[in-house]
Design a protein around this motif. Sequence first.
Motif, mmCIF file in Angstrom:
data_model
loop_
_atom_site.group_PDB
_atom_site.id
_atom_site.type_symbol
_atom_site.label_atom_id
_atom_site.label_comp_id
_atom_site.label_asym_id
_atom_site.label_seq_id
_atom_site.Cartn_x
_atom_site.Cartn_y
_atom_site.Cartn_z
ATOM 1 N N GLN A 400 21.644 0.513 -17.184
ATOM 2 C CA GLN A 400 21.662 1.660 -18.090
ATOM 3 C C GLN A 400 20.717 1.400 -19.249
ATOM 4 O O GLN A 400 20.587 0.274 -19.718
ATOM 5 C CB GLN A 400 23.083 1.896 -18.597
ATOM 6 C CG GLN A 400 23.271 3.195 -19.340
ATOM 7 C CD GLN A 400 24.727 3.406 -19.735
ATOM 8 O OE1 GLN A 400 25.476 2.442 -19.891
ATOM 9 N NE2 GLN A 400 25.125 4.650 -19.868
ATOM 10 N N ILE A 403 21.487 1.083 -25.561
ATOM 11 C CA ILE A 403 21.924 1.998 -26.634
ATOM 12 C C ILE A 403 21.191 1.627 -27.911
ATOM 13 O O ILE A 403 21.203 0.466 -28.327
ATOM 14 C CB ILE A 403 23.437 1.876 -26.840
ATOM 15 C CG1 ILE A 403 24.175 2.212 -25.533
ATOM 16 C CG2 ILE A 403 23.903 2.763 -27.971
ATOM 17 C CD1 ILE A 403 25.652 1.969 -25.589
ATOM 18 N N ASN A 405 20.187 0.965 -31.734
ATOM 19 C CA ASN A 405 20.926 0.573 -32.941
ATOM 20 C C ASN A 405 20.687 1.661 -33.991
ATOM 21 O O ASN A 405 19.619 1.726 -34.598
ATOM 22 C CB ASN A 405 20.444 -0.783 -33.442
ATOM 23 C CG ASN A 405 20.651 -1.880 -32.393
ATOM 24 O OD1 ASN A 405 21.758 -2.064 -31.920
ATOM 25 N ND2 ASN A 405 19.573 -2.592 -32.034
ATOM 26 N N THR A 408 24.804 7.236 -36.208
ATOM 27 C CA THR A 408 24.768 8.549 -35.569
ATOM 28 C C THR A 408 25.396 9.651 -36.427
ATOM 29 O O THR A 408 25.113 10.835 -36.208
ATOM 30 C CB THR A 408 25.490 8.478 -34.219
ATOM 31 O OG1 THR A 408 26.819 7.983 -34.414
ATOM 32 C CG2 THR A 408 24.745 7.553 -33.246
ATOM 33 N N THR A 426 25.805 3.399 -33.185
ATOM 34 C CA THR A 426 25.632 2.850 -31.833
ATOM 35 C C THR A 426 24.820 1.560 -31.927
ATOM 36 O O THR A 426 24.130 1.320 -32.930
ATOM 37 C CB THR A 426 24.908 3.825 -30.899
ATOM 38 O OG1 THR A 426 23.606 4.107 -31.437
ATOM 39 C CG2 THR A 426 25.685 5.128 -30.747
ATOM 40 N N GLY A 427 24.875 0.784 -30.844
ATOM 41 C CA GLY A 427 24.074 -0.450 -30.802
ATOM 42 C C GLY A 427 24.937 -1.671 -30.598
ATOM 43 O O GLY A 427 25.824 -1.936 -31.394
ATOM 44 N N SER A 428 24.612 -2.409 -29.530
ATOM 45 C CA SER A 428 25.407 -3.595 -29.212
ATOM 46 C C SER A 428 25.092 -4.773 -30.117
ATOM 47 O O SER A 428 25.851 -5.733 -30.169
ATOM 48 C CB SER A 428 25.167 -3.998 -27.758
ATOM 49 O OG SER A 428 23.774 -4.267 -27.534
ATOM 50 N N GLY A 452 31.721 1.484 -32.851
ATOM 51 C CA GLY A 452 31.210 2.841 -33.014
ATOM 52 C C GLY A 452 31.640 3.549 -34.286
ATOM 53 O O GLY A 452 31.110 4.600 -34.614
#
Length: 491
Positions: A400, A403, A405, A408, A426-428, A452
């Motif tokens: 995928q 995501i 960073n 939002t 968002t963002g790991s 989140g």
Amino acid sequence: MNKKIFVPMATIGLLSSAILFANSASADTNMNVQAQDGIVSTDVNPLSTTSRGQVLIDGTGSNGLHLTSGNTVTTGQLDFTYSGSFPVGSIGWNQETEFVLVLPSELDEAAQDPSFITYFSGTYDGPGWGANPYQYQTSDIRMGVDNDGNTIVRFTNPPATWGIANGLHFNVNIALDLGDFVTQTGIRIADAVNGTHYSFNGAVVTDHDYTNIADDNNATSLNTHALDPGYDLLQQVPTIEDVYDTDTTISGTGVPGATIEIKAGGKVIGTGTVGTNGIYHVTISPKQNENVTIEVRQNTSVGMSAAATTTVKHKVSEIPAPKVNTIHEGDTVVTGTGHTPGNTIIITDSSGQEIGRGSVDSAGKYSITLTSSQPAYSILNVVETDGKDTSPITQVVVVQAPIPNAITHIDNFSASQDQYITGTYTGSKVAKIGLTVDNAKKPLIKITPGNGNFSIFTSTYGITASSTVLVTLYDANDVALTSGNSVSVLP
């Protein structure tokens, strides 16, 4: 055929009768005329005479010829001595005779060469001849075949008279420089067919009658089974190891010092020398394709051997599976590392449909454009090939898209009523969040990665309705991941 003249002995007497018989036999011009050209005739004079005796053999080649000068020169002479006599009662008057040397079949090939007779020399001493033996001239020597199919050498003797006053005994000495013949012609002498010896015979005959030589004379054996060492060398065929379509060197065994010649399709593709250990390694150019026949011969200076042959085999290439960098959904270019520059990288989807192809560059890398981007969780198969062999498959799953960073959403903040600034992100990689109030950076606050949602306590920051407030995301090392998002501050 002329009729022979038979004269009653009572009328003329024993001596005259013998003389007439002898002369009539010599005058019979049709008898064995073809024998002068080496062709057998079975039309034999019943009054012909064959001596009794034996051929003895000596000489420098009697135990075998010798190789010298790096096998380029063969030496050795065979000396034949014949001592024999006509039977008691035989009479001849000024009659021509022949000394006939019967050769073993192993010399048949040599005897076919027109120059063979020139390597003979010798002398004749017979009844009524002068004080010195007659010296044979080349014109006295002819080849022939006797009635049993044996090759013979015929030495024409000078006319002689015997049985009246001159006796019946003959001495013939013949030399054959067989070594020089082999050196000059390259014709080798085969090993003895019987595996033990070569058999010779001979006799003095009249009227070209060769039918009684074997019955009236003792055959002589040359007690060696290998007269010509060069023949044995010539029979030695080199060996050749398996040859593959990837090989640039061919190896095998041969006679130390021999020259190796390698051919494919009739063309020389490599030459070399056998080492002192009997092993050769010869570089070939170009490499040969599968199923091509390779011929290897060796020359030990006695001639080129028969060929050792082998068929080129295909070498299964051990190409490792290519390395593939991560492929994300939406990507249209696949990159990675291959094994051999110039090899081809092929990418197929889960149904086997090719969706990309390219080459490994000089640095061992590849970059291939796909016919279309692939959705997340698609399975792709990647292989490397050299056109004949193919590597194992590297199977990859399209991941995928990462995501981003980012913040939002930020809820509106009332300076007079709210104590927390809240929102989503968002963002790991996000590990911390921080505020900047009127250009003053506040302490960072840890947040749960991937949660989140964020909530920042602000009661001690002195935020007013006129304050400028920014929210920024950070990684675990306090490196800003975003440039700062504005907070809408209300009274």
